[in-house]
Design a protein around this motif. Structure first.
Motif, PDB file in Angstrom:
ATOM      1  N   GLY A  72       0.830  -1.202   0.000  1.00 46.90           N
ATOM      2  CA  GLY A  72       0.000   0.000   0.000  1.00 46.90           C
ATOM      3  C   GLY A  72       0.860   1.245   0.000  1.00 46.90           C
ATOM      4  O   GLY A  72       2.092   1.163  -0.073  1.00 46.90           O
ATOM      5  N   SER A  76      -0.668   3.630   4.597  1.00 46.10           N
ATOM      6  CA  SER A  76      -1.748   2.687   4.315  1.00 46.10           C
ATOM      7  C   SER A  76      -2.453   2.232   5.599  1.00 46.10           C
ATOM      8  O   SER A  76      -1.824   1.687   6.511  1.00 46.10           O
ATOM      9  N   GLY A 156      -3.412  -4.865  -2.713  1.00 42.67           N
ATOM     10  CA  GLY A 156      -3.572  -3.545  -2.111  1.00 42.67           C
ATOM     11  C   GLY A 156      -5.016  -3.292  -1.722  1.00 42.67           C
ATOM     12  O   GLY A 156      -5.932  -3.572  -2.492  1.00 42.67           O
ATOM     13  N   SER A 194      -9.362   1.500  -3.634  1.00 45.66           N
ATOM     14  CA  SER A 194      -9.019   0.242  -4.301  1.00 45.66           C
ATOM     15  C   SER A 194     -10.261  -0.567  -4.684  1.00 45.66           C
ATOM     16  O   SER A 194     -10.133  -1.657  -5.230  1.00 45.66           O
TER      17      SER A 194
END
Ligand code: PLP
Length: 339
Positions: A72, A76, A156, A194
């Motif tokens: 990430g 993240s 991710g 995402s």
């Protein structure tokens, strides 16, 4: 839909509360603004990745993994929640971080989510922006395998069909709560990145014929790309969940008007939204996702897109730990009022 047939680790504090934001509603003079508190999922300051990881990490366990890899951006939230799950499961966690913003501030580089990744015992490696992170992660997993380890890789944001099941489940949970409170939902709004959150929500809401529409506020991609990416994952998720006949392309709607300079760069509207929720409601948003999503909702209400008499539900996807990576964006000194 029968989600009980999927392995799941029940680490989250669920259901999360569904609450009315009375003060924000009064301040804006528009629709009733409700908030689904997925910032309160319980693992390491919470957030939306917990729902996905309940399914993903159960899969990792079922496959006998002894190390979990994910990737990430530097701050993240997904990496931090993955590290927390791995700690509780007693497996190792290796995180690949991409410098997606170019921010050099020491808090951004080391505090907030990065601090928590390390605190949970994860190992980190850093890569420059623009790296093909999924490819590097696959190579890294290969390296662990060559050492006799059993790696499990999570994409991710935990955004694949297994992870998105967490938000199919959230859709069922939300509609049950709304039914219990006699709340007619006119729109669900949340930050989309995402895509797993929106893909799961839309699939779940369609799968039970709820008629509840969803708007994703993009934090990165333009509208066309974001909608296409959400759609692809929604179709795959609906197939896995067993409701593929219920989903339609027109149910996937994104708005990319609030991205600003780019991923991970808060806009003035983001900062305003974070301040408003902190000072009117005592709730912490984040500078990358929920602050941008809320900035979008506030602006759409000010423009009259949502009106008095309607009910909107903002899904608070979490991320407050990221605030500590962005303190210099708030121009406050301890003890001073906000600038
Ligand atoms: C990851 C994340 C999102 C976006 O969810 P996706 O499923 O990646 O689209 C929103 N808010 C926060 C706080 C997040 O960490």
């Amino acid at each position: 839909m029968n989600l009980a047939r999927f392995p799941r680790l029940r680490f989250g504090h669920l259901p999360t509360p569904l609450e009315l934001l009375k003060n924000l509603t009064r301040e804006l003079g528009g629709p009733e603004i409700w908030i689904k508190r997925d910032d309160c999922t319980g693992m390491s300051t919470g957030g939306n990745k917990t729902r996905k990881l309940e399914f993903l990490m159960a899969q990792a366990q079922a496959e006998g993994a002894d190390i979990v890899l994910t990737q990430g951006a530097t701050q993240s939230n997904h990496a931090r929640q993955t590290a927390a799950f791995a700690a509780r499961m007693g497996v190792d966690c290796h995180i690949l971080l991409e410098d997606r913003t170019g921010i050099k501030d020491s808090n951004y580089q080391h505090n907030g989510n990065v601090f928590l990744d390390v605190l949970h015992g994860a190992s980190l490696e850093h890569h420059p922006g623009g790296t093909d992170m999924e490819a590097v992660m696959a190579a890294s997993a290969e390296g662990f395998r060559a050492q006799g380890r059993y790696p499990y890789t999570i994409p991710g944001g935990g955004s694949n069909p297994t992870g998105a099941l967490g938000y199919v489940n959230a859709a069922l949970e939300l509609v049950t709560q709304a039914n219990d409170q006699n709340l007619r939902i006119d729109e669900v709004i949340h930050a989309t990145g995402s895509t797993g959150t929106q893909a799961g929500l839309v699939a779940g809401l369609a799968g039970i014929s709820s008629g509840v529409p969803v708007l994703g506020i993009s934090v990165r991609a333009d509208r066309k790309n974001q909608e296409e990416n959400v759609f692809q994952l929604m179709v795959a998720t609906a197939e896995l969940a067993g409701c593929s006949t219920a989903v339609n392309r027109e149910d996937v709607v994104a708005n990319a008007d609030y991205v600003g300079e780019g991923y991970g760069i808060p806009t003035p509207g983001t900062i305003e939204a974070i301040r408003m929720l902190a000072q009117l409601e005592g709730i912490l948003l984040d500078p990358v996702y929920s602050g941008k999503g809320m900035a979008g909702l506030i602006d759409l209400i000010r423009k009259g897109v949502y009106r008095r008499g309607q009910n909107v539900v903002f899904v608070h996807t979490g991320g407050s730990a990221g605030l500590f990576g962005y303190t210099n964006r708030f121009q406050t000194v301890a003890g001073d009022a906000a600038a």
